[in-house]
Motif scaffolding. Structure first.
Motif, PDB file in Angstrom:
ATOM      1  N   PRO A 290      23.098  47.274  18.999  1.00 12.14           N
ATOM      2  CA  PRO A 290      23.209  48.720  19.226  1.00 12.14           C
ATOM      3  C   PRO A 290      22.152  49.259  20.188  1.00 12.14           C
ATOM      4  N   GLU A 291      20.970  48.643  20.210  1.00 13.18           N
ATOM      5  CA  GLU A 291      19.906  49.131  21.082  1.00 13.18           C
ATOM      6  C   GLU A 291      20.183  48.882  22.567  1.00 13.18           C
ATOM      7  N   LYS A 292      21.093  47.968  22.854  1.00 18.78           N
ATOM      8  CA  LYS A 292      21.412  47.647  24.242  1.00 18.78           C
ATOM      9  C   LYS A 292      22.642  48.394  24.757  1.00 18.78           C
ATOM     10  N   LYS A 293      23.287  49.136  23.896  1.00 20.80           N
ATOM     11  CA  LYS A 293      24.503  49.848  24.292  1.00 20.80           C
ATOM     12  C   LYS A 293      24.160  51.054  25.164  1.00 20.80           C
ATOM     13  N   THR A 294      25.068  51.398  26.065  1.00 21.68           N
ATOM     14  CA  THR A 294      24.916  52.549  26.943  1.00 21.68           C
ATOM     15  C   THR A 294      25.948  53.611  26.567  1.00 21.68           C
ATOM     16  N   GLU A 295      25.943  54.722  27.290  1.00 18.63           N
ATOM     17  CA  GLU A 295      26.908  55.790  27.045  1.00 18.63           C
ATOM     18  C   GLU A 295      28.194  55.596  27.838  1.00 18.63           C
ATOM     19  N   ASN A 296      28.264  54.522  28.603  1.00 17.65           N
ATOM     20  CA  ASN A 296      29.416  54.287  29.488  1.00 17.65           C
ATOM     21  C   ASN A 296      30.251  53.093  29.052  1.00 17.65           C
ATOM     22  N   THR A 297      31.506  53.121  29.446  1.00 19.04           N
ATOM     23  CA  THR A 297      32.400  51.974  29.318  1.00 19.04           C
ATOM     24  C   THR A 297      32.856  51.592  30.721  1.00 19.04           C
ATOM     25  N   ASN A 298      32.951  50.296  30.986  1.00 26.52           N
ATOM     26  CA  ASN A 298      33.431  49.852  32.299  1.00 26.52           C
ATOM     27  C   ASN A 298      34.516  48.798  32.148  1.00 26.52           C
ATOM     28  N   PHE A 299      35.405  48.755  33.109  1.00 30.55           N
ATOM     29  CA  PHE A 299      36.449  47.725  33.151  1.00 30.55           C
ATOM     30  C   PHE A 299      36.977  47.629  34.575  1.00 30.55           C
ATOM     31  N   ALA A 300      37.648  46.536  34.853  1.00 26.21           N
ATOM     32  CA  ALA A 300      38.195  46.321  36.195  1.00 26.21           C
ATOM     33  C   ALA A 300      39.632  46.805  36.263  1.00 26.21           C
ATOM     34  N   LEU A 301      40.022  47.272  37.436  1.00 24.36           N
ATOM     35  CA  LEU A 301      41.421  47.511  37.781  1.00 24.36           C
ATOM     36  C   LEU A 301      41.744  46.571  38.932  1.00 24.36           C
ATOM     37  N   LEU A 302      42.659  45.644  38.700  1.00 21.86           N
ATOM     38  CA  LEU A 302      42.914  44.574  39.657  1.00 21.86           C
ATOM     39  C   LEU A 302      44.380  44.529  40.071  1.00 21.86           C
ATOM     40  N   VAL A 303      44.598  44.229  41.345  1.00 19.02           N
ATOM     41  CA  VAL A 303      45.942  44.037  41.886  1.00 19.02           C
ATOM     42  C   VAL A 303      46.053  42.571  42.296  1.00 19.02           C
ATOM     43  N   ALA A 304      47.075  41.885  41.811  1.00 19.68           N
ATOM     44  CA  ALA A 304      47.253  40.462  42.113  1.00 19.68           C
ATOM     45  C   ALA A 304      47.977  40.287  43.442  1.00 19.68           C
ATOM     46  N   LYS A 305      47.472  39.361  44.277  1.00 19.46           N
ATOM     47  CA  LYS A 305      48.118  39.025  45.538  1.00 19.46           C
ATOM     48  C   LYS A 305      48.272  37.510  45.627  1.00 19.46           C
ATOM     49  N   HIS A 306      49.480  37.070  45.942  1.00 14.77           N
ATOM     50  CA  HIS A 306      49.776  35.639  46.046  1.00 14.77           C
ATOM     51  C   HIS A 306      50.423  35.394  47.408  1.00 14.77           C
ATOM     52  N   PHE A 307      49.778  34.560  48.233  1.00 11.49           N
ATOM     53  CA  PHE A 307      50.283  34.277  49.568  1.00 11.49           C
ATOM     54  C   PHE A 307      50.883  32.873  49.603  1.00 11.49           C
ATOM     55  N   SER A 308      51.943  32.720  50.369  1.00 15.36           N
ATOM     56  CA  SER A 308      52.578  31.397  50.471  1.00 15.36           C
ATOM     57  C   SER A 308      52.718  30.982  51.930  1.00 15.36           C
ATOM     58  N   GLU A 309      53.790  31.410  52.610  1.00 19.53           N
ATOM     59  CA  GLU A 309      54.014  31.028  54.007  1.00 19.53           C
ATOM     60  C   GLU A 309      53.962  32.253  54.911  1.00 19.53           C
ATOM     61  N   PHE A 311      50.744  32.025  55.591  1.00 18.76           N
ATOM     62  CA  PHE A 311      49.340  32.086  55.162  1.00 18.76           C
ATOM     63  C   PHE A 311      49.263  31.730  53.689  1.00 18.76           C
ATOM     64  N   LYS A 312      48.434  30.735  53.345  1.00 18.92           N
ATOM     65  CA  LYS A 312      48.376  30.247  51.970  1.00 18.92           C
ATOM     66  C   LYS A 312      47.034  30.462  51.288  1.00 18.92           C
ATOM     67  N   ASP A 313      46.038  30.903  52.043  1.00 13.39           N
ATOM     68  CA  ASP A 313      44.672  30.953  51.522  1.00 13.39           C
ATOM     69  C   ASP A 313      44.402  32.284  50.818  1.00 13.39           C
ATOM     70  N   SER A 314      44.872  32.409  49.569  1.00  9.64           N
ATOM     71  CA  SER A 314      44.683  33.649  48.808  1.00  9.64           C
ATOM     72  C   SER A 314      43.207  33.949  48.610  1.00  9.64           C
ATOM     73  N   ASN A 315      42.425  32.924  48.285  1.00 11.87           N
ATOM     74  CA  ASN A 315      40.988  33.118  48.083  1.00 11.87           C
ATOM     75  C   ASN A 315      40.300  33.561  49.372  1.00 11.87           C
ATOM     76  N   GLY A 316      40.733  32.988  50.497  1.00 16.60           N
ATOM     77  CA  GLY A 316      40.153  33.376  51.771  1.00 16.60           C
ATOM     78  C   GLY A 316      40.389  34.844  52.072  1.00 16.60           C
ATOM     79  N   TYR A 317      41.550  35.333  51.706  1.00 20.14           N
ATOM     80  CA  TYR A 317      41.865  36.750  51.887  1.00 20.14           C
ATOM     81  C   TYR A 317      40.921  37.610  51.047  1.00 20.14           C
ATOM     82  N   GLY A 318      40.764  37.226  49.759  1.00 13.27           N
ATOM     83  CA  GLY A 318      39.864  37.965  48.875  1.00 13.27           C
ATOM     84  C   GLY A 318      38.424  37.924  49.350  1.00 13.27           C
TER      85      GLY A 318
END
Length: 457
Positions: A290-309, A311-318
């Protein structure tokens, strides 16, 4: 240095492989090779005062070392086949769930007792989501918290170090096939073993691709998740987090029909930097204390992208999207939602006057100059959709940190034993592209260890 089993990587997959091997086949000689440091020596230099941003250490203390990238995460173990990877496609749904429950039992036995298991089963919140074009995914979630997760890892290391040889600060350069098994070449010498388990996590993605090329192992393009980390007053999501702790919520955008999802929810937590292959991105932590808790909550909002032909390098794009953020902001950029909507950058004065106090020292800026329009439009749509079930989500003072990128390894071609075409060479955890979570990675480690132990007998 000869062993029966060599494990490359001391993340959750490697840890639970070693644990199960020592439990079922204590006569086997096991080595764990890790590029990072042991747990007690993992210290990020960022203190928020003298050092406020990433200094790009040779080995990132947040991403590498005993416990892997999950060591300082929120310690959430999701027991489900609905997300977290496709492990069930290899070993079956029933076996996957049984192994995740087994991992949960071990975590409880090594210091996690007393922590709470949350579940979406029977939640009225699921109906509320459906009524607002949102989908709540099913899962049981064990929340250890960053602090209890650390205790569990400490106890596991103490146990394993009695019968396993650990080699820290020992980056692996390559793996060679030999007549008797495999040779792992590192910066600190060579290791030989009959069996080799590779568990290098997401941060080892480029190295894993090189190993697959060297050993002629097929890989398949995987997706990349790109988005932001949201920080809001904890009270806005309290009705959700108090019941579910983490709600995995998915929204299909009206404009492009892209899937946007919440990820890694940290009630009363903090936002943090992380370094992946020299690129600084954002993540979040929370604590049981409890002593380490803050007044805020955080979370990610993510959009998935999958590349094929073609261009195949999804990680490179990210990576290139993240590099743009690093170039403009020197690291992570923070922006008020109101500023984003008005088409203006956030400034230090606007952040200082904001009602939501940031828990990470980031550079005020404009995320619209970093994120592709399609991804940013989806995130804005999702924020307004969430505002219907959690009023206050779309307030001007809501903070957006960018960018957050979840890199997924190229999916390595494996059989039902998580074994490559080379006998005795296994690839597990997030480094395989098969798992995307602590629970799935840990379960994959147990599964492979049992296969090796059975063959040894």
């Amino acid at each position: 240095m000869k062993y029966d089993v060599i494990i490359v990587g001391a993340g959750p997959g490697g840890i639970f492989s070693a644990y199960e091997l020592t439990s079922l086949a204590p006569e086997l000689k096991v080595a764990v090779i890790e590029a990072g440091r042991e747990l007690k020596s993992r210290r990020c230099p960022i203190d928020g005062e003298k050092i406020k941003s990433c200094v790009k250490c040779k080995s990132c203390a947040i991403m590498s070392g005993f416990g892997g990238a999950g060591a300082f995460s929120d310690g959430k173990y999701n027991i489900t086949n609905d997300f977290g990877g496709s492990l069930y496609e290899y070993i079956g749904r029933k076996t996957a769930i049984e192994l995740m429950k087994y991992v949960d039992e071990i975590n409880l036995a090594f210091g996690g007792e007393g922590t709470k298991m949350y579940s979406t089963a029977g939640s009225s919140f699921k109906t509320l989501c459906v009524q607002n074009k949102l989908q709540l995914l099913d899962a049981s979630v064990r929340h250890l918290g960053t602090d209890i997760n650390y205790v569990v890892l400490e106890n596991l290391y103490k146990k394993l170090s009695e019968c396993v040889d650990f080699y820290f600060d020992t980056p692996a350069n390559s793996i060679e096939k030999t007549e008797e098994g495999y040779r792992v070449l590192t910066e600190n010498g060579e290791f030989e073993g009959k069996n080799c388990i590779v568990s290098v996590g997401r941060s080892g993605s480029k190295w894993m691709e090189a190993v697959c090329r060297d050993l002629d192992i097929n890989t398949h393009s995987n997706r990349v998740d790109i988005g932001v980390r949201v920080e809001i007053p904890a009270v806005i999501f309290q009705h959700i987090t108090s019941e579910l702790y983490e709600g995995k919520i998915v929204y299909r955008t009206e404009k492009f029909e892209d899937r946007v999802r919440t990820f890694c929810m940290n009630p009363n937590g903090i936002v943090v930097n992380e370094n992946t292959n020299g690129i600084v991105t954002v993540n979040g932590h929370s604590f049981e204390d409890p002593e380490k808790k803050t007044e805020n909550t955080n979370f990610a909002l993510l959009v998935a992208k999958h590349f094929s032909e073609p261009f195949k390098d999804s990680n490179g794009y990210g990576e290139n999207v993240a590099k743009l953020s690093n170039m403009l902001g020197g690291g992570v950029i923070v922006q008020r939602f109101g500023d984003l909507e008005r088409g203006r950058r956030s400034t230090h004065s606007r952040i200082d006057e904001n009602t939501v106090r940031p828990t990470l020292s980031a550079t005020p800026g404009d995320l619209s100059l970093v994120l592709p329009k399609r991804i940013l439009d989806g995130i804005i749509e999702m924020i307004y959709a969430l505002d219907k079930i959690a009023p206050g989500m779309a307030n001007d003072d809501t903070l957006l940190y960018g960018v957050e990128v979840k890199f997924y390894n190229m999916e390595v071609e494996l059989d039902e034993n998580l074994e490559t075409k080379h006998k005795g060479l296994y690839v597990i955890g997030d480094g395989s592209g098969v798992t995307h979570s602590l629970s799935h990675a840990s379960a994959s480690g147990v599964y492979v260890a049992r296969k090796i132990a059975a063959e040894n007998k």
